[in-house]
Design a protein around this motif. Structure first.
Motif, short mmCIF file in Angstrom:
data_model
loop_
_atom_site.label_atom_id
_atom_site.label_comp_id
_atom_site.label_asym_id
_atom_site.label_seq_id
_atom_site.Cartn_x
_atom_site.Cartn_y
_atom_site.Cartn_z
N ASP A 67 0.59 -1.10 0.29
CA ASP A 67 -0.07 0.20 0.20
C ASP A 67 0.31 1.24 -0.09
OD1 ASP A 67 0.66 -0.39 3.03
OD2 ASP A 67 -0.98 -1.00 3.44
N GLU A 68 0.29 2.59 -0.22
CA GLU A 68 0.22 3.66 -0.60
C GLU A 68 -0.37 4.76 0.10
OE1 GLU A 68 2.90 5.78 0.49
OE2 GLU A 68 4.40 5.77 -1.07
N SER A 75 9.05 11.56 -1.94
CA SER A 75 10.45 12.43 -1.39
C SER A 75 9.30 12.42 0.07
CB SER A 75 10.89 13.29 -1.63
OG SER A 75 9.42 14.48 -1.90
N ASN A 76 8.21 12.36 0.58
CA ASN A 76 8.35 12.83 2.24
C ASN A 76 8.35 11.44 2.90
OD1 ASN A 76 6.15 12.44 4.47
ND2 ASN A 76 5.01 14.75 3.76
N ASP A 77 9.33 11.72 4.23
CA ASP A 77 10.06 11.03 5.00
C ASP A 77 8.63 9.67 5.60
OD1 ASP A 77 8.66 12.09 6.75
OD2 ASP A 77 10.46 13.14 7.47
N GLN A 78 7.46 10.36 5.55
CA GLN A 78 6.34 9.26 5.82
C GLN A 78 5.72 8.32 4.48
OE1 GLN A 78 5.86 8.76 8.95
NE2 GLN A 78 7.39 10.58 9.67
N SER A 79 5.77 8.92 3.61
CA SER A 79 5.27 8.17 2.61
C SER A 79 5.73 6.23 2.35
CB SER A 79 6.04 8.22 0.76
OG SER A 79 7.57 8.03 0.61
N TYR A 80 5.36 5.76 2.25
CA TYR A 80 5.65 4.13 2.77
C TYR A 80 7.07 4.05 1.45
CZ TYR A 80 1.91 3.34 4.69
OH TYR A 80 1.20 3.17 6.38
N LEU A 99 11.27 -3.09 -7.86
CA LEU A 99 10.59 -2.51 -7.19
C LEU A 99 9.29 -1.51 -7.55
CD1 LEU A 99 13.44 -0.73 -5.09
CD2 LEU A 99 12.74 -2.90 -5.39
N ASN A 100 8.12 -2.44 -6.56
CA ASN A 100 5.89 -2.19 -7.26
C ASN A 100 5.48 -1.31 -5.82
OD1 ASN A 100 6.72 -2.87 -9.84
ND2 ASN A 100 7.16 -4.65 -8.95
N ILE A 101 5.43 -0.57 -6.08
CA ILE A 101 5.10 0.10 -5.03
C ILE A 101 3.53 0.97 -5.22
CG2 ILE A 101 4.73 1.38 -2.94
CD1 ILE A 101 7.89 0.86 -2.32
N PRO A 102 2.25 1.00 -5.32
CA PRO A 102 0.99 2.15 -5.89
C PRO A 102 1.53 3.29 -6.23
CG PRO A 102 -0.07 0.41 -4.07
CD PRO A 102 1.84 0.23 -4.14
N ASN A 103 1.31 4.26 -6.56
CA ASN A 103 2.36 5.72 -6.58
C ASN A 103 1.43 6.96 -6.22
OD1 ASN A 103 3.14 7.71 -7.55
ND2 ASN A 103 3.17 7.67 -9.63
N GLY A 104 1.57 6.82 -4.47
CA GLY A 104 0.78 7.68 -4.21
C GLY A 104 0.27 9.06 -4.48
N GLU A 105 1.59 9.82 -5.77
CA GLU A 105 1.61 10.58 -7.07
C GLU A 105 0.89 10.75 -7.63
OE1 GLU A 105 5.63 11.37 -7.79
OE2 GLU A 105 6.47 11.99 -5.62
N ASN A 106 0.19 9.48 -8.26
CA ASN A 106 -1.54 9.83 -9.39
C ASN A 106 -2.78 10.08 -8.48
OD1 ASN A 106 -2.34 8.90 -11.22
ND2 ASN A 106 -2.06 6.89 -11.50
N PRO A 107 -2.89 11.01 -8.93
CA PRO A 107 -4.37 11.89 -7.99
C PRO A 107 -5.56 10.50 -8.80
CG PRO A 107 -3.26 13.11 -9.77
CD PRO A 107 -2.48 12.11 -9.91
N GLN A 178 -6.29 9.29 2.56
CA GLN A 178 -6.58 8.14 1.79
C GLN A 178 -5.49 7.11 1.80
OE1 GLN A 178 -8.55 10.23 -1.48
NE2 GLN A 178 -10.65 8.66 -1.18
N ALA A 179 -5.90 5.92 0.77
CA ALA A 179 -4.63 5.17 0.43
C ALA A 179 -5.24 4.36 -0.51
CB ALA A 179 -4.01 4.43 1.95
N TYR A 180 -3.97 3.69 -1.28
CA TYR A 180 -4.09 3.07 -1.87
C TYR A 180 -3.68 1.49 -1.52
CZ TYR A 180 -4.27 6.41 -5.60
OH TYR A 180 -4.86 7.68 -6.34
N THR A 181 -4.64 0.24 -2.08
CA THR A 181 -4.03 -0.28 -1.14
C THR A 181 -4.47 -1.96 -2.34
OG1 THR A 181 -4.38 -1.66 0.50
CG2 THR A 181 -6.57 -1.08 0.09
N MET A 182 -3.90 -2.99 -1.90
CA MET A 182 -4.00 -4.35 -2.30
C MET A 182 -5.41 -4.85 -1.99
SD MET A 182 -0.38 -6.43 -2.34
CE MET A 182 1.07 -6.54 -3.08
N GLY A 183 -5.87 -5.48 -2.70
CA GLY A 183 -7.18 -5.67 -2.06
C GLY A 183 -6.91 -6.88 -1.88
#
Ligand code: F6R
Length: 241
Positions: A67-68, A75-80, A99-107, A178-183
């Motif tokens: 998730d993210e 760059s935020n030190d709290q991002s996953y 490496l794969n992480i949901p992209n929290g920067e994609n609105p 809000q967050a993006y997460t695997m289901g």
């Protein structure tokens, strides 16, 4: 489901790292599903030690994080994204292209969730998925709900989760909502699942999740239906089972 009781956090972390290490040794190009949060930090430290002493080679390993936060720059030190680099990826010989992480920067939540779901599928699913568990039984950011959400999706974080995470931010208003997460299916497709839980404050939810009824009100309870789950709890988290 196999439950292993460890003595304490350090012992839990070593045991979990040994299980992950075995996966990497047996299948050097394996897909590891990874988690953030405070629970896996010790596990990651042990994996770093394994790399430093020459036991572990991550050069072919691929990863997919659970998730993210939505809306937090990488760059935020709290991002996953930042967390994973800081606690693991920057210290081992992993190929950053793997490496794969949901992209929290994609609105665009719909596009990002569809993209990420496809990425995990294209990897062939996780050989081993590491999970922590929230006090309400959440896994990834699958919060208690009336039904299980199957695929990667965007969630509104529950108040209790926002409160639990606020320790990492200056003020509660800064905690993303809000967050993006695997289901649940995205998680359950993993061939093997390793859950780590630590601390007396999780004892109640450990009992509910792994010995109670399977219900979307306790998302982790679905793991009872998976054919290959190992749960490593420390003594405090396992005190009611
Ligand atoms: C983290 C995640 C969450 C955490 C859970 C427990 O990627 O998906 O489900 O595993 O919130 O967090 P800690 O380990 O901080 O208690």
């Amino acid at each position: 489901m196999r439950i292993i009781k460890a003595k304490d956090y350090a012992d839990m972390s070593r045991k979990a790292a040994n299980i992950i290490a075995a996966q990497v040794i047996l299948k050097p190009d394996c897909v590891l599903g990874l988690a953030t949060g405070s629970t896996p930090i010790g596990t990651y430290k042990e994996l770093i030690k394994g790399y430093e002493n020459g036991d572990l080679d991550f050069s072919l390993v691929k990863t997919a994080n659970l998730d993210e936060y939505r809306g937090l720059p990488k760059s935020n030190d709290q991002s996953y994204d930042y967390f994973m680099k800081d606690n693991l990826f920057n210290h081992i010989n992993i190929n950053f292209e793997n490496l794969n992480i949901p992209n929290g920067e994609n609105p665009d939540a719909e596009a990002e969730c569809a993209r990420y779901e496809a990425v995990v599928k294209a990897l062939g699913g996780q050989d081993l998925q590491l999970l922590g568990m929230g006090h309400n039984g959440h896994i990834g950011f699958n919060e208690p709900a009336d039904e299980f959400v199957k695929e990667t999706h965007c969630v509104d974080l529950q108040e209790s989760t926002i409160q639990a995470n606020k320790r990492f931010f200056e003020k509660v208003e800064d905690v993303p909502t809000q967050a993006y997460t695997m289901g649940i299916n995205t998680i359950m497709q993993a061939k093997k699942i390793l859950v780590i839980v630590s601390g007396a404050d999780k004892a109640e939810i450990v009992k509910k999740a792994f010995f109670g009824p399977v219900t979307p009100q306790v998302p982790a309870s679905i793991l009872q239906m998976h054919p290959d789950v190992v749960v490593v709890v420390d003594e405090a988290a396992g005190s009611l089972i």
